[in-house]
Design a protein around this motif. Structure first.
Motif, PDB file in Angstrom:
ATOM      1  N   SER A  94       5.800  -0.181  -0.024  1.00 36.63           N
ATOM      2  CA  SER A  94       5.030   1.059  -0.202  1.00 36.63           C
ATOM      3  C   SER A  94       4.779   1.395  -1.671  1.00 36.63           C
ATOM      4  O   SER A  94       4.239   2.446  -1.974  1.00 36.63           O
ATOM      5  CB  SER A  94       5.767   2.225   0.459  1.00 36.63           C
ATOM      6  N   SER A  95       5.159   0.515  -2.590  1.00 34.94           N
ATOM      7  CA  SER A  95       4.904   0.743  -4.021  1.00 34.94           C
ATOM      8  C   SER A  95       4.935  -0.592  -4.749  1.00 34.94           C
ATOM      9  O   SER A  95       5.444  -1.600  -4.225  1.00 34.94           O
ATOM     10  CB  SER A  95       5.955   1.685  -4.619  1.00 34.94           C
ATOM     11  N   GLN A 121       6.708  -1.275  -7.432  1.00 32.15           N
ATOM     12  CA  GLN A 121       8.082  -1.634  -7.783  1.00 32.15           C
ATOM     13  C   GLN A 121       8.804  -2.316  -6.627  1.00 32.15           C
ATOM     14  O   GLN A 121       9.487  -3.334  -6.809  1.00 32.15           O
ATOM     15  CB  GLN A 121       8.863  -0.383  -8.214  1.00 32.15           C
ATOM     16  N   LYS A 122       8.649  -1.754  -5.401  1.00 29.53           N
ATOM     17  CA  LYS A 122       9.286  -2.361  -4.232  1.00 29.53           C
ATOM     18  C   LYS A 122       8.712  -3.743  -3.956  1.00 29.53           C
ATOM     19  O   LYS A 122       9.438  -4.665  -3.553  1.00 29.53           O
ATOM     20  CB  LYS A 122       9.111  -1.454  -3.010  1.00 29.53           C
ATOM     21  N   MET A 124      -2.562   2.833  -6.825  1.00 33.80           N
ATOM     22  CA  MET A 124      -1.247   3.288  -6.377  1.00 33.80           C
ATOM     23  C   MET A 124      -0.567   4.024  -7.527  1.00 33.80           C
ATOM     24  O   MET A 124      -0.819   3.713  -8.697  1.00 33.80           O
ATOM     25  CB  MET A 124      -0.377   2.103  -5.929  1.00 33.80           C
ATOM     26  N   ASP A 176       0.857  -1.188   0.000  1.00 33.13           N
ATOM     27  CA  ASP A 176       0.000   0.000   0.000  1.00 33.13           C
ATOM     28  C   ASP A 176       0.888   1.231   0.000  1.00 33.13           C
ATOM     29  O   ASP A 176       1.979   1.207   0.584  1.00 33.13           O
ATOM     30  CB  ASP A 176      -0.931   0.011   1.230  1.00 33.13           C
ATOM     31  N   ASP A 177       0.435   2.305  -0.659  1.00 29.13           N
ATOM     32  CA  ASP A 177       1.249   3.515  -0.696  1.00 29.13           C
ATOM     33  C   ASP A 177       1.039   4.398   0.533  1.00 29.13           C
ATOM     34  O   ASP A 177       1.638   5.471   0.633  1.00 29.13           O
ATOM     35  CB  ASP A 177       0.970   4.322  -1.976  1.00 29.13           C
ATOM     36  N   ASN A 212       2.261   5.161 -10.272  1.00 32.09           N
ATOM     37  CA  ASN A 212       3.261   4.510 -11.121  1.00 32.09           C
ATOM     38  C   ASN A 212       2.870   3.082 -11.520  1.00 32.09           C
ATOM     39  O   ASN A 212       2.860   2.742 -12.691  1.00 32.09           O
ATOM     40  CB  ASN A 212       4.641   4.505 -10.454  1.00 32.09           C
ATOM     41  N   SER A 239      -0.217   0.270 -10.700  1.00 29.22           N
ATOM     42  CA  SER A 239      -1.450  -0.047  -9.981  1.00 29.22           C
ATOM     43  C   SER A 239      -1.396  -1.466  -9.423  1.00 29.22           C
ATOM     44  O   SER A 239      -0.542  -2.279  -9.790  1.00 29.22           O
ATOM     45  CB  SER A 239      -2.658   0.091 -10.919  1.00 29.22           C
ATOM     46  N   THR A 251      -2.739  -6.250  -1.931  1.00 32.25           N
ATOM     47  CA  THR A 251      -2.322  -5.015  -2.588  1.00 32.25           C
ATOM     48  C   THR A 251      -3.482  -4.053  -2.784  1.00 32.25           C
ATOM     49  O   THR A 251      -4.602  -4.470  -3.112  1.00 32.25           O
ATOM     50  CB  THR A 251      -1.667  -5.310  -3.946  1.00 32.25           C
TER      51      THR A 251
END
Length: 741
Positions: free
Chosen positions: A657-658, A660-661, A682, A633-634, A684, A686, A678
């Motif tokens: 937190s993203s 990509q991470k 989010m 989650d962001d 960049n 989703s 998830t």
């Protein structure tokens, strides 16, 4: 939004692009690529590279302002660095919680760029297959290809056939029947004789002696009696599908009417502006362009759509739903699917038209005021969406922590009372946030309905109402033990039941009684229950009766009217109107009866299957677990909450937190990750995109989606979806359910 789908404006003779709000170009048609010299890969392409300093504001700000979702004048740099002025017609479209813009660029009021007209490459005529030779494209094909004569003798084989069946077996003079398993020989003969385009799976013997299954595809082989046979291990490559006119429609929110038509005038799709302009008749299955075509036009509707698109858009007249004629610039383009065209009806008040045709001052002032009002409303809706999203995230954290403390606190703990009040307040705030989100949501709600037992939902709803009542009202339930199965959206249906029960409680002045009944209903002929019209079939009936003062006769006809209320200015009058909308959207009906002084009864009828579903919880009572969960989650607040709740019940928790991470953690983790939770919305990347990449890397991974926005997906996604805000118990039950599927 970078997806490999057909772009509906691919073959338009004017530039068209699909943009993100930050200016990144997701898709561009051929005209845009040539005019702006865009690369084939648009991974780093941005409107900023095309933007002229002559424009007063930067592109990112321009695209985010409400005016960008209409018609505006912009200056852009074309190939060679030259500057050009465009009239941009833009329509916003929402996907996966993000807003995108369909941008179409014209020279002036809808005029196209004939010099950029898309020229499809000429189709090369297939060279005839000479006796004893294969088509050039199949000689080096990766799948086996044989040329067989009328007697079943192989005349030529490609390299793949020689490798699989052996040089002798596939060589000239061999019989194709010798390659086939005996039990499939008759099917092979029939396929060759009838030149079937696709056969049932047939077994053929390889050079190694093993049998392997192929699908045989046959066609004429040039010379009389010759057959070209191709062997596929799976289905042969399918032809490109036609555009899915019931799926995503990028011009759905355009302010001007947009129609998708066949060249015979048959209507396939109409956007919302077209329905507003021409009425619901335009959406009918038998709808045609001729139904709204005005006889004032010089050509017929069929001639207009069947001929090649004109270089400049003509002025055409259409019959509006009001009965009055409406004049538009008719912009016609091909879609890339043979007989399907796209017709856009642009408003004639667009920038760049001659002063002689400009609207009168009074009309112009009215249009300007209307546009200003729409811009204010768009700003309010955007603000409401943002507030609802942030509000839901904060409430999720509050509800999660308070419910976790309640689950751990002893029954006599002195803080339990305060924690209960915090949870109730947060739940009430969550209702407000959901109302706000529903108000701000411009697209139609996605129907996420699953088959279930209405008794279970009623029991939970009654328990919640009883816990919040301030009156000494007794609620008694008489529920059908073997209730029919019905399909419903649990969150929406609970809203409807809460509204009905709250109305019943308010109708009772002091102490009183509310009775809730459920029963099965099977109708063999139509039935009328006050305003509810029921067709023959199976139904579940939920009836809520109260001992209140009843409803006066003069008010009864207006109870379902929006904004009608007898409760004073503090109430919005949306309660029963909301109930009516929810029930009818489920294909059901609602009826209310009352006698003044004798209370009132509300009856909900929902279509049922006639089958019984057990009223047993699907999730075990033990909510503990030992699996590894990746929580994405962001919002840091929610990451902390999710880790505390899940780890306190034994789960090993990783957080990201993203997107990509999350991908990095998933691919580098030494421990197997059993479940990924998830957020869908989010920046960049989703939650949908993250899920797709994870499932490509590890197809068996379980995914649980969560969001405070409208739900995304169909019925099959409902079991893997958790609506924000949620309590710790909601999270734990859903995690247990997904892991034990």
């Amino acid at each position: 939004m970078r997806r490999e789908t057909d772009f509906v404006l691919e073959q338009a003779s004017w530039p068209a692009m699909l943009l993100e709000e930050d200016g990144l170009i997701c898709r561009a048609n051929q005209a845009a690529r040539r005019l702006f010299d865009l690369p084939e890969s648009l991974r780093a392409a941005s409107v900023a590279a095309l933007w002229d300093d002559k424009n007063k504001i930067p592109p990112e700000q321009f695209l985010r302002q409400p005016a960008a979702a209409g018609t505006a004048s912009v200056s852009l740099r074309v190939t060679g660095g030259q500057k050009a002025q465009f009239v941009a017609h833009a329509a916003k479209v929402a996907r996966d919680g993000h807003t995108y813009i369909v941008w179409q660029l014209f020279k002036d009021s809808g005029a196209a760029f004939p010099e950029l007209a898309y020229a499809a490459p000429p189709k090369e005529e297939a060279a005839p297959i000479e006796k004893g030779s294969l088509p050039s494209g199949l000689s080096n094909a990766a799948w086996p290809v044989l040329l067989v004569d009328a007697k079943g003798i192989i005349r030529r084989a490609n390299a793949a056939a020689a490798r699989l069946f052996g040089a002798k077996a596939a060589g000239e003079g061999a019989s194709v029947a010798a390659l086939c398993a005996p039990e499939n020989s008759s099917a092979l003969s029939a396929g060759l004789a009838n030149r079937q385009q696709a056969s049932a799976p047939l077994k053929f013997r390889l050079d190694s002696g093993a049998l392997e299954t192929f699908r045989l595809q046959c066609c004429a082989g040039g010379e009389a009696g010759f057959v070209l046979a191709q062997f596929f291990k799976s289905e042969p490559p399918a032809a490109a599908p036609k555009p899915d006119t019931d799926g995503e429609f990028l011009l759905q929110e355009a302010e001007w009417p947009v129609l998708v038509l066949r060249k015979d005038g048959k209507m396939l799709r109409a956007n919302r502006a077209a329905v507003r302009a021409f009425g619901p008749q335009i959406e009918k299955e038998d709808g045609t362009l001729a139904a709204v075509w005005s006889p004032r036009n010089s050509s017929s509707a069929l001639e207009f759509v069947s001929l090649p698109p004109p270089d400049a858009p003509p002025h055409l007249t259409f019959n509006l739903k009001s009965g009055l004629p409406g004049s538009f610039l008719a912009q016609l383009s091909l879609t890339g699917s043979g007989d399907v065209v796209l017709l856009q009806l642009l408003k004639e008040g667009a920038p760049g038209e001659s002063p002689a045709s400009a609207p009168q001052p009074a009309v112009a002032a009215a249009v300007e005021a209307s546009l200003a009002h729409k811009q204010k409303l768009d700003c309010a809706l955007q603000l409401a969406r943002t507030v609802a999203l942030d509000f839901n995230n904060a409430l999720t954290s509050i509800l999660g922590h308070s419910s976790l403390l309640l689950s751990k606190a002893e029954p006599g703990h002195p803080w339990r009372g305060s924690l209960n009040e915090i949870e109730k307040s947060a739940a009430k705030a969550a209702e407000i946030a959901n109302d706000l989100a529903a108000f701000s949501r411009q697209e139609k709600d996605v129907k996420v309905q699953v088959a279930g037992n209405m008794n279970m939902l009623l029991e939970r709803t009654v328990e919640a109402i009883q816990g919040s009542m301030q009156k000494p009202v007794r609620i008694t339930c008489h529920l059908e033990r073997k209730l029919y199965t019905t399909t419903f959206d649990e969150a929406k249906m609970q809203q409807a039941l809460v509204k009905i029960l709250e109305n019943a409680v308010e109708a009772i002045p002091g102490d009183g009684r509310i009775t809730v009944h459920t029963r099965n209903l099977e109708l063999t002929e139509p039935k009328q229950d006050h305003t509810a019209k029921l067709t023959p079939g199976h139904y579940v009936c939920v009836e809520v009766s109260d001992t209140g003062a009843g409803i006066p006769g003069e008010i009864m006809p207006r109870i379902f009217e929006p904004f009608f209320t007898t409760k004073g200015a503090r109430h919005r009058g949306l309660g029963l109107a909301w109930v009516y909308g929810i029930i009818t959207n489920h294909g059901g009906a609602v009826a209310v009866s009352s006698e003044p002084g004798s209370g009132a009864s509300a009856r909900i009828y929902l279509p049922a299957t006639g089958k019984i579903v057990k009223a047993a919880p699907a999730v075990p009572g033990d909510l503990n677990g030992t699996q590894t969960v990746l929580f994405v989650d962001d919002e840091d607040l929610l990451l902390t909450m999710g880790q505390m709740i899940l780890s306190s019940y034994g789960y090993a928790v990783l957080t990201a937190s993203s997107g990509q991470k999350a991908l990095e953690i998933f691919t580098q983790s030494k421990k197997k990750i059993d479940l990924v939770i998830t957020d869908l919305v989010m920046p960049n990347m989703s939650g949908r995109e993250l899920s797709e990449q994870i499932l490509r890397a590890a197809p068996g991974t379980r995914i649980l989606w969560s969001s405070g926005c409208g739900r995304s997906g169909g019925t099959e996604d409902q079991e893997r979806y958790l609506q924000k805000p949620f309590t710790s118990q909601d999270l734990l039950r859903k995690v247990k359910q997904v892991l034990t599927e």
